[in-house]
Design a protein around this motif. Structure first.
Motif, PDB file in Angstrom:
ATOM      1  N   LEU A   1      -0.679 -13.651 -10.633  1.00 49.24           N
ATOM      2  CA  LEU A   1      -1.235 -13.580  -9.279  1.00 49.24           C
ATOM      3  C   LEU A   1      -0.547 -14.568  -8.343  1.00 49.24           C
ATOM      4  O   LEU A   1      -0.222 -14.234  -7.192  1.00 49.24           O
ATOM      5  N   ALA A   2      -0.318 -15.778  -8.846  1.00 43.85           N
ATOM      6  CA  ALA A   2       0.257 -16.802  -7.987  1.00 43.85           C
ATOM      7  C   ALA A   2       1.683 -16.464  -7.578  1.00 43.85           C
ATOM      8  O   ALA A   2       2.084 -16.700  -6.429  1.00 43.85           O
ATOM      9  N   GLU A   3       2.450 -15.889  -8.487  1.00 45.96           N
ATOM     10  CA  GLU A   3       3.835 -15.551  -8.169  1.00 45.96           C
ATOM     11  C   GLU A   3       3.927 -14.428  -7.141  1.00 45.96           C
ATOM     12  O   GLU A   3       4.974 -14.260  -6.497  1.00 45.96           O
ATOM     13  N   ARG A   4       2.872 -13.673  -7.000  1.00 43.84           N
ATOM     14  CA  ARG A   4       2.882 -12.540  -6.065  1.00 43.84           C
ATOM     15  C   ARG A   4       2.030 -12.820  -4.825  1.00 43.84           C
ATOM     16  O   ARG A   4       1.566 -11.904  -4.154  1.00 43.84           O
ATOM     17  N   ARG A   5       1.867 -14.113  -4.530  1.00 43.11           N
ATOM     18  CA  ARG A   5       0.998 -14.482  -3.421  1.00 43.11           C
ATOM     19  C   ARG A   5       1.495 -13.926  -2.093  1.00 43.11           C
ATOM     20  O   ARG A   5       0.697 -13.543  -1.237  1.00 43.11           O
ATOM     21  N   HIS A   6       2.821 -13.886  -1.891  1.00 47.14           N
ATOM     22  CA  HIS A   6       3.330 -13.384  -0.606  1.00 47.14           C
ATOM     23  C   HIS A   6       3.050 -11.887  -0.458  1.00 47.14           C
ATOM     24  O   HIS A   6       2.689 -11.425   0.630  1.00 47.14           O
ATOM     25  N   GLN A   7       3.228 -11.152  -1.518  1.00 48.52           N
ATOM     26  CA  GLN A   7       2.935  -9.724  -1.461  1.00 48.52           C
ATOM     27  C   GLN A   7       1.437  -9.486  -1.268  1.00 48.52           C
ATOM     28  O   GLN A   7       1.025  -8.604  -0.512  1.00 48.52           O
ATOM     29  N   LEU A   8       0.616 -10.310  -1.931  1.00 43.10           N
ATOM     30  CA  LEU A   8      -0.827 -10.161  -1.789  1.00 43.10           C
ATOM     31  C   LEU A   8      -1.318 -10.611  -0.415  1.00 43.10           C
ATOM     32  O   LEU A   8      -2.381 -10.179   0.043  1.00 43.10           O
ATOM     33  N   ASP A   9      -0.526 -11.470   0.250  1.00 38.79           N
ATOM     34  CA  ASP A   9      -0.892 -11.939   1.580  1.00 38.79           C
ATOM     35  C   ASP A   9      -0.404 -11.012   2.694  1.00 38.79           C
ATOM     36  O   ASP A   9      -0.627 -11.295   3.870  1.00 38.79           O
ATOM     37  N   ALA A  10       0.317  -9.935   2.343  1.00 40.19           N
ATOM     38  CA  ALA A  10       0.811  -9.013   3.367  1.00 40.19           C
ATOM     39  C   ALA A  10      -0.353  -8.574   4.252  1.00 40.19           C
ATOM     40  O   ALA A  10      -1.427  -8.244   3.750  1.00 40.19           O
ATOM     41  N   PRO A  11      -0.162  -8.585   5.582  1.00 33.72           N
ATOM     42  CA  PRO A  11      -1.311  -8.386   6.473  1.00 33.72           C
ATOM     43  C   PRO A  11      -1.924  -7.002   6.411  1.00 33.72           C
ATOM     44  O   PRO A  11      -3.113  -6.840   6.650  1.00 33.72           O
ATOM     45  N   PHE A  12      -1.124  -5.980   6.082  1.00 36.45           N
ATOM     46  CA  PHE A  12      -1.661  -4.628   6.124  1.00 36.45           C
ATOM     47  C   PHE A  12      -1.244  -3.825   4.895  1.00 36.45           C
ATOM     48  O   PHE A  12      -0.434  -2.907   4.990  1.00 36.45           O
ATOM     49  N   PRO A  13      -1.766  -4.163   3.726  1.00 38.07           N
ATOM     50  CA  PRO A  13      -1.497  -3.308   2.566  1.00 38.07           C
ATOM     51  C   PRO A  13      -2.283  -2.006   2.682  1.00 38.07           C
ATOM     52  O   PRO A  13      -3.175  -1.879   3.524  1.00 38.07           O
ATOM     53  N   ALA A  14      -1.940  -1.041   1.848  1.00 43.83           N
ATOM     54  CA  ALA A  14      -2.695   0.211   1.846  1.00 43.83           C
ATOM     55  C   ALA A  14      -4.156  -0.076   1.537  1.00 43.83           C
ATOM     56  O   ALA A  14      -4.476  -0.864   0.649  1.00 43.83           O
ATOM     57  N   ALA A  15      -5.043   0.542   2.294  1.00 48.78           N
ATOM     58  CA  ALA A  15      -6.473   0.363   2.073  1.00 48.78           C
ATOM     59  C   ALA A  15      -6.904   1.271   0.921  1.00 48.78           C
ATOM     60  O   ALA A  15      -6.920   2.489   1.056  1.00 48.78           O
ATOM     61  N   VAL A  16      -7.212   0.671  -0.212  1.00 50.45           N
ATOM     62  CA  VAL A  16      -7.586   1.417  -1.407  1.00 50.45           C
ATOM     63  C   VAL A  16      -9.094   1.340  -1.581  1.00 50.45           C
ATOM     64  O   VAL A  16      -9.681   0.245  -1.519  1.00 50.45           O
ATOM     65  N   LEU A  17      -9.725   2.487  -1.783  1.00 50.07           N
ATOM     66  CA  LEU A  17     -11.167   2.534  -2.012  1.00 50.07           C
ATOM     67  C   LEU A  17     -11.920   1.737  -0.941  1.00 50.07           C
ATOM     68  O   LEU A  17     -12.840   0.973  -1.231  1.00 50.07           O
ATOM     69  N   ASP A  18     -11.501   1.895   0.298  1.00 48.86           N
ATOM     70  CA  ASP A  18     -12.128   1.198   1.426  1.00 48.86           C
ATOM     71  C   ASP A  18     -12.141  -0.309   1.244  1.00 48.86           C
ATOM     72  O   ASP A  18     -13.049  -1.009   1.707  1.00 48.86           O
ATOM     73  N   GLY A  19     -11.115  -0.829   0.555  1.00 53.16           N
ATOM     74  CA  GLY A  19     -10.980  -2.278   0.435  1.00 53.16           C
ATOM     75  C   GLY A  19     -11.832  -2.923  -0.635  1.00 53.16           C
ATOM     76  O   GLY A  19     -11.927  -4.163  -0.688  1.00 53.16           O
ATOM     77  N   VAL A  20     -12.435  -2.133  -1.509  1.00 55.74           N
ATOM     78  CA  VAL A  20     -13.328  -2.681  -2.537  1.00 55.74           C
ATOM     79  C   VAL A  20     -12.596  -3.634  -3.476  1.00 55.74           C
ATOM     80  O   VAL A  20     -13.176  -4.608  -3.979  1.00 55.74           O
TER      81      VAL A  20
END
Length: 572
Positions: A532-551
């Motif tokens: 998780l930590a190594e992918r922090r920049h990807q996880l911080d992307a402002p507009f990822p695809a909204a999956v399951l209404d963001g659940v």
């Protein structure tokens, strides 16, 4: 053998029905009557089937209508006879014939059918990068295959649509339009071109509506496009500020009861008069293109364009810009705003350019993918419409499911079955493993759909509330990920599949972190936390695809909070 001036579908149908028999282009083709071409064309294949298609301009069938009859002749042959009043009717008959000879081979069947809405199609009038020519060609052919007959070009990514309207298209771009027109003619699809001379994205570059030299220049630009074969112009004032930008226009039209309407009406009447000399059509998109009640702007605009030499259709998106429902009462209200003019229903679905903007670039950042069927449009809306076109988004191929269901609704709104239309889409585009349907269920609520709870969403919410266990969540994540691999490649959904797959991986890692923290499993915690930590920049992307209404987001964030920062991996 007389030359057939259009694609001879009886040949194709005979080949398909006879299990791909290698018929030469004209094997078994004969002229049954005295007229060449489409009139009385018949095809006999090696299996006992005779296909006859007859063009009868004297028939009382509506435009694009046809009558089709499948029956058994005395000699034992099955016969399929089609009569239509126009070549378009014969094209539509082909779509029906393909289904009939498969599903009702041994049954005597007679079908008479025609579309309820005259112009049916799609627009690429979204904010964002333009499609490629190949994209447009693909959607034109696909739309025709579903019975549509119109395509409107007008993406904001083409500067000639807005602020650059004064500049002529290059020879290469005009050649592209000519190729699209030729393709449309082959498949029965009319090509429309949109122009927004007031330049809503750069009003300082917009047209001075009172300036005759500017008006003449716009007519020259329109002629450039008409010379490529385009038959309809959509003159658009949508998304323009509700006022006149240029001082000269404020002076010229200021005495009118509604200066903005007067300015727009002046240009519309001049364009309409010019199009009348070219045999072309005009569609007008006003500033207020939504709503069901009369307003001062639309009332004055309609009054001032009442006597144009070509009929004008008015763009309307329903009661809202993106309308969840459009009822008969809504359509009646829309029609009352423009008495005497058919409505051009510009249905803002599945366009998703409104769904967030990247703050670093100001560009649209599409988070939601709308794959579902057109729904919520009343059967009684049809009689108010001259045209029905859906507005597509920046990614063309993922728009095809919505396009296909829109085609089915606009052909016959009164008989439309949304469930059956969606099933037809799945039968056509989905693989045997149902990956497309699965992806659609993973998406987000759209303006037209409130998706039922997905088992994974229910499990995640339960897990966060300590009412479901980790094993159930991980099993559902794994099953969801495996089904994502079955999404067909034909609709170019790989970006969405990859983004959703990444979020599923992140959710699973978050569950591992949370459970390892609870149980004290240091090794499992360290591995998942580092992921998780190594992918922090990807996880911080402002507009990822909204999956399951963001659940999945609160689950991932809970895991990230426990994981902390990454452990450096560099050597010293």
């Amino acid at each position: 053998m007389a030359e057939v001036p259009d694609s001879p579908w009886p040949v194709r149908l005979a080949r398909e029905v006879t299990h791909g028999a290698a018929l030469a282009p004209w094997d078994g083709v004969a002229l049954v009557g005295g007229s060449p071409g489409w009139s009385d064309l018949a095809v006999s294949g090696p299996d006992p089937l005779l296909v006859s298609a007859r063009l009868d301009a004297t028939s009382e069938l509506p435009p694009e209508g046809y009558t089709l009859r499948l029956w058994a002749a005395a000699d034992g042959h099955r016969r399929l006879d089609v009569v239509a009043g126009t070549p378009a009717g014969l094209r539509h008959a082909y779509r029906t014939a393909r289904a009939v000879v498969r599903s009702a081979w041994a049954v005597t069947t007679t079908i008479t059918d025609w579309p309820s809405v005259r112009r049916r199609g799609f627009l690429d009038c979204y904010y964002g990068p333009s499609w490629s020519e190949a994209d447009r060609r693909t959607l034109i052919v696909e739309a025709a295959g579903w019975g549509m007959n119109a395509y409107c070009y007008g993406p904001s990514g083409d500067p000639h649509i807005g602020a650059g309207w004064r500049q002529p298209y290059s020879a290469a771009k005009r050649a592209e339009f000519a190729r699209l027109v030729a393709l449309g003619a082959e498949h029965g699809v009319e090509i429309c071109w949109r122009v927004s001379p007031s330049a809503p994205l750069a009003p300082e570059a917009g047209m001075v509506l009172s300036d005759q030299a500017e008006t003449d220049l716009l007519l020259t630009r329109i002629d450039d496009v008409l010379d490529t074969g385009v038959g309809t112009i959509l003159l658009a004032f949508d998304d323009v500020e509700n006022g006149l930008f240029h001082e000269a226009d404020r002076r010229a039209f200021g005495a009118d009861p509604h200066p903005v309407a007067a300015a727009h009406a002046r240009l519309a009447t001049v364009v309409a008069a010019h199009l009348a000399t070219r045999g072309a059509n005009l569609v007008l998109c006003p500033i207020r293109y939504w709503g069901t009640e009369p307003d001062a702007y639309n009332s004055r605009l309609t009054e001032l364009v009442a006597d144009t030499p070509v009929p004008i259709e008015f763009c309307w998106t329903g009661p809202r810009v993106t309308s969840t429902w459009i009822t008969a009462a809504d359509a009646a209200g829309g029609a009352r705003r423009h008495p005497g003019h058919p409505l051009f229903l510009w249905d803002n679905y599945p366009v998703n350019d409104w769904d967030g903007f990247d703050p670093s670039t100001g560009a649209p950042a599409r988070r939601r993918l709308f794959l579902g069927a057109i729904e919520g449009r009343s059967a009684e809306v049809g009689p108010y419409l001259g045209s029905y076109l859906i507005n597509c988004g920046a990614e063309p191929l993922p728009c095809l499911p919505a396009l296909a269901t829109a085609a089915q609704w606009s052909w016959n709104p009164e008989a439309h079955d949304a469930g059956a239309a969606w099933q037809a889409v799945l039968d056509h585009y989905d693989g045997v493993d149902g990956g497309l349907a699965h992806l659609a269920a993973l998406g987000s609520t759209s303006p037209l759909h409130l998706l039922p709870p997905h088992p994974l969403a229910v499990a995640v919410l339960g897990y966060l509330a300590d009412t479901r266990d980790a094993a159930e969540v991980r099993a559902l994540v794994d099953a969801t990920r495996r089904r994502l691999r079955t999404v067909p490649e034909t609709l170019a959904l790989h970006r969405w599949v990859a983004d959703i797959g990444f979020q599923l991986d992140a959710a699973e890692s978050a569950v591992v972190v949370i459970e390892a923290f609870r149980t004290g499993d240091v090794a499992a915690f360290a591995e998942a936390a580092q992921w998780l930590a190594e992918r922090r920049h990807q996880l911080d992307a402002p507009f990822p695809a909204a999956v399951l209404d963001g659940v999945l987001v609160p689950l991932i964030e809970r895991g990230r909070g426990l994981a902390g920062g990454p452990i450096p991996t560099h050597d010293v």
